[in-house]
Design an enzyme around this catalytic site. Structure first.
Site, short mmCIF file in Angstrom:
data_model
loop_
_atom_site.label_atom_id
_atom_site.label_comp_id
_atom_site.label_asym_id
_atom_site.label_seq_id
_atom_site.Cartn_x
_atom_site.Cartn_y
_atom_site.Cartn_z
N GLU A 1 29.69 39.71 25.32
CA GLU A 1 30.87 40.71 25.18
C GLU A 1 30.37 42.12 25.97
OE1 GLU A 1 33.33 40.15 23.39
OE2 GLU A 1 34.10 42.00 23.80
N TYR B 1 38.74 48.15 15.57
CA TYR B 1 38.47 47.71 17.09
C TYR B 1 38.97 48.76 17.79
CZ TYR B 1 36.47 44.77 20.62
OH TYR B 1 35.66 44.64 21.67
N ARG C 1 28.97 47.71 29.92
CA ARG C 1 30.52 48.23 30.20
C ARG C 1 31.26 47.94 28.80
NH1 ARG C 1 34.75 44.37 30.51
NH2 ARG C 1 34.76 45.58 28.62
P1 NAD Z 1 35.35 45.34 35.33
O1 NAD Z 1 34.54 46.26 35.37
O2 NAD Z 1 34.84 43.77 35.33
O3 NAD Z 1 36.53 45.31 36.43
C1 NAD Z 1 37.17 46.26 36.84
C2 NAD Z 1 37.92 46.15 38.25
O4 NAD Z 1 38.61 47.27 38.42
C3 NAD Z 1 36.72 45.84 39.32
O5 NAD Z 1 37.26 44.93 40.04
C4 NAD Z 1 37.30 47.36 39.97
O6 NAD Z 1 37.07 46.99 41.42
C5 NAD Z 1 38.48 47.73 39.78
N1 NAD Z 1 39.03 49.02 39.86
C6 NAD Z 1 38.20 50.18 39.45
N2 NAD Z 1 38.74 51.33 40.01
C7 NAD Z 1 40.12 50.66 40.43
C8 NAD Z 1 41.19 51.19 41.19
N3 NAD Z 1 41.45 52.87 41.29
N4 NAD Z 1 42.26 50.74 41.66
C9 NAD Z 1 42.17 49.40 41.34
N5 NAD Z 1 40.87 48.59 41.03
C10 NAD Z 1 40.19 49.39 40.45
O7 NAD Z 1 36.03 45.23 33.78
P2 NAD Z 1 36.83 44.33 33.11
O8 NAD Z 1 36.15 43.62 32.04
O9 NAD Z 1 37.90 43.51 33.88
O10 NAD Z 1 37.96 45.18 32.18
C11 NAD Z 1 38.94 45.88 32.86
C12 NAD Z 1 39.83 46.59 31.84
O11 NAD Z 1 40.43 45.89 31.12
C13 NAD Z 1 39.05 47.42 30.60
O12 NAD Z 1 39.69 48.51 30.56
C14 NAD Z 1 39.08 46.43 29.51
O13 NAD Z 1 38.99 47.10 28.45
C15 NAD Z 1 40.43 45.91 29.74
N6 NAD Z 1 40.63 44.54 29.09
C16 NAD Z 1 41.59 44.38 28.10
C17 NAD Z 1 41.53 43.15 27.42
C18 NAD Z 1 42.69 42.96 26.49
O14 NAD Z 1 42.49 42.34 25.43
N7 NAD Z 1 43.70 43.80 26.59
C19 NAD Z 1 40.65 42.21 27.38
C20 NAD Z 1 39.59 42.27 28.72
C21 NAD Z 1 39.57 43.63 29.09
#
Ligand code: NAD
Length: 546
Positions: A244, A103, A155
């Site tokens: 997902e 993963y 995404r």
């Molecule tokens: P998403 O696309 O729904 O959200 C991303 C957000 O970031 C958007 O609101 C966007 O406007 C904002 N953004 C983009 N550029 C930015 C910047 N320069 N400054 C501030 N904000 C900015 O994506 P998501 O599903 O929310 O996932 C985001 C990240 O979190 C990904 O890297 C994902 O892999 C990670 N994630 C990690 C876990 C975990 O278990 N650790 C779980 C879910 C998501």
């Protein structure tokens, strides 16, 4: 004697070469003398019997000789295709080492290169051109699916639109369902909806595996999704469907549309929420601070941020706070600055967290103004928790909560070393990608991954065991509480906010039991409550040992 590990009733047992070529049944050189006799295997196998322990040692030794994580990913996939039990045995016994390979972070690269490393198909690809025949495609699947992980590839982690190459994600997640929670492999169905791809690099790649067309949108997209959901519920009654890595314009909508109709959840929104909430609850076990007095500032305002904020709000309400007061405790900075009421560019899911406040342009200024107790990075922009940001958090808080949750590692807001060094060892830190322990001024800190894999396998297992008709927010709340309770004092002592990963099957069993109990309590279960729910859960967990 050998018995077919079958979750779905008995099919005729193959013998000879057909048995060796069936990954669900094959034990390779692990077949005993008696089994070789019984199943006409004589001559096909070298004479010496190597039991599974020995086979696992051999696999690990070969794997560790490979330097490149992607090569390891390919080798593990090949093992999965050859001998499923041995694959899961290696995963279960070495989950710390294997999870980052099957993963995140390796799966991100594997998806980018999916067509280049492709060997054997796994799961079902359902394309935009399959309208009208999706039920037929699902019926081609030879098992009765209990859980589907589905993506449309738009995404993938923090990597954007990878189209049909996103199949690596459902496959990887379902491997974790089995490894981390013992969900039987035959209950697991990975699905990729190939609705096209808007990433030119993919479409131009000669080895890209998907349709060469731009993404379906609007009605055409919704109709395909609807046909899939309807067909899946018909062909596999009661199946759990986990969304997902959908882009957020669809993720929120689809969750809202289906969550009260079928047994479904979105892991990026709800699983992430529960794992982050558990991390916060663990951090508060260290500081003794009150949960309802926390102020969270998210970097990013997408699926993860909104999902976490919503669950935090529900948990604060459960502790007596009014909803409006609870929402005031969650703030977000997106790519255009602080999310505030006066902004006119906000997507619907951000509105509940758009508070009355003057505009603020960046994270550091927002920290200075709002004085949060926690910053949670989920924007998928690497390096954004700068030295200044972390020093400011440490100036405001004795023990700042710092979660750098973005994946893969390249997108992490900061690494563990930076988090501890720039807060002088005071950060209560969790990360999305794995980081090694950090030595700072004589003390060793052991950061653990705030990874959804602590949550979704147990939630899915609990839903399967209780035959839950719905998956509710309350289930994620109990999952988070259960996870936080399983963190030991010695974990906390070394700064770990999650249990050690090798305990994951025990953790998942407890989460599954708590989720199943919630289903029984709320009349959402499809079967009567067993006298001992935890024992019931344990009895249904797949054990890869032979
Ligand atoms: P998403 O696309 O729904 O959200 C991303 C957000 O970031 C958007 O609101 C966007 O406007 C904002 N953004 C983009 N550029 C930015 C910047 N320069 N400054 C501030 N904000 C900015 O994506 P998501 O599903 O929310 O996932 C985001 C990240 O979190 C990904 O890297 C994902 O892999 C990670 N994630 C990690 C876990 C975990 O278990 N650790 C779980 C879910 C998501």
């Amino acid at each position: 004697m050998y018995e077919k590990p079958n979750a779905n009733g008995n099919q005729p047992m193959p013998s000879g070469l057909a048995l060796l070529r069936d990954p669900a049944l094959n034990r390779g050189t692990g077949f005993t003398e008696a089994e070789r006799e019984k199943y006409n295997l004589r001559g096909f196998l070298p004479p010496h019997v190597h039991n599974q322990d020995e086979q696992a040692v051999r696999v690990l030794a070969r794997l560790r000789l490979l330097a490149d994580p992607l090569e390891k990913f390919v080798a593990l996939n090949a093992l999965h295709d050859r001998n499923e039990s041995l694959f899961f045995r290696v995963l279960c016994d070495n989950i710390d080492e294997m999870q980052p390979l099957v993963y995140t972070p390796t799966v991100g690269l594997a998806c980018q290169k999916f067509g280049h490393i492709f060997q054997r198909p796994r799961g079902l690809f359902i394309g935009a051109n399959d309208r009208g025949r999706i039920a037929q495609l699902l019926r081609n699947w030879p098992y009765q699916a209990g859980i589907i992980v589905v993506t449309d590839g738009e995404r993938i982690l923090g990597l954007g639109d990878l189209g049909a190459n996103g199949m690596g994600i459902p496959v990887g997640k379902l491997s974790l369902y089995t490894a981390c929670a013992g969900v039987h492999p035959q209950l697991c169905l990975p699905v990729t909806l190939d609705v096209g791809c808007n990433n030119a690099a993919m479409l131009e790649d000669p080895f890209y595996v998907g349709l060469r067309q731009r993404r379906l949108t609007g009605v055409a997209y919704d109709e395909l999704l609807d046909e899939f959901i309807t067909a899946a519920s018909e062909v596999f009654p009661g199946v759990v469907i986990q969304f997902e890595d959908f882009a957020n314009q669809n993720a929120f909508r689809l969750l809202k549309k289906y969550r009260d109709r079928i047994c479904t959840f979105n892991d990026d929104i709800q699983g992430t929420a529960a794992v982050a909430l558990a991390g916060i609850l663990s951090a508060l076990r260290i500081t003794g601070a009150k949960f309802t007095e926390q102020k969270l500032l998210f970097l990013g305002a997408g699926e993860a941020a909104t999902g976490i904020a919503d669950l935090v709000v529900s948990a604060m309400i459960a502790q007596g706070l009014a909803e409006s007061a609870a929402r005031q405790r969650c703030w977000a900075v997106d790519s255009r600055g602080l999310v505030v009421k006066s902004r006119t560019d906000l997507a619907e899911h951000k509105l509940p967290y758009a508070h009355e406040h003057a505009p603020v342009g960046d994270l550091l200024s927002a920290i200075k103004t709002l004085k949060p107790t926690a910053i949670i990075g989920v924007a998928a922009v690497g390096g954004t928790f700068t030295q200044e940001v972390l020093e400011e958090m440490a100036r405001i808080n004795e023990r700042p909560i710092v979660f750098a949750l973005s994946n893969p590692t390249s997108q992490a807001e900061c690494n563990a070393e930076e988090a501890y060094r720039w807060t002088k060892g005071r950060a209560l830190f969790a990360c999305g990608s794995p980081f090694d322990p950090v030595k700072y001024e004589g003390k060793t800190y052991v950061p653990r991954q705030g990874n959804n894999s602590y949550i979704f396998p147990g939630v899915g297992l609990g839903a399967i065991v209780s035959r839950a008709r719905r998956i509710t927010d309350e289930m994620f709340m109990v999952a988070a509480r259960t996870l936080a309770q399983l963190v030991t004092e010695s974990d906390l002592e070394q700064g770990s906010l999650y249990p050690a990963l090798p305990r994951i099957r025990e953790v998942s069993a407890h989460i599954a039991a708590a989720v199943a109990e919630t289903a029984y309590k709320n009349g959402l279960a499809g079967k009567p409550r067993s006298a001992d729910v935890l024992a019931d859960v344990r009895s249904q967990m797949f054990d890869p040992r032979y």
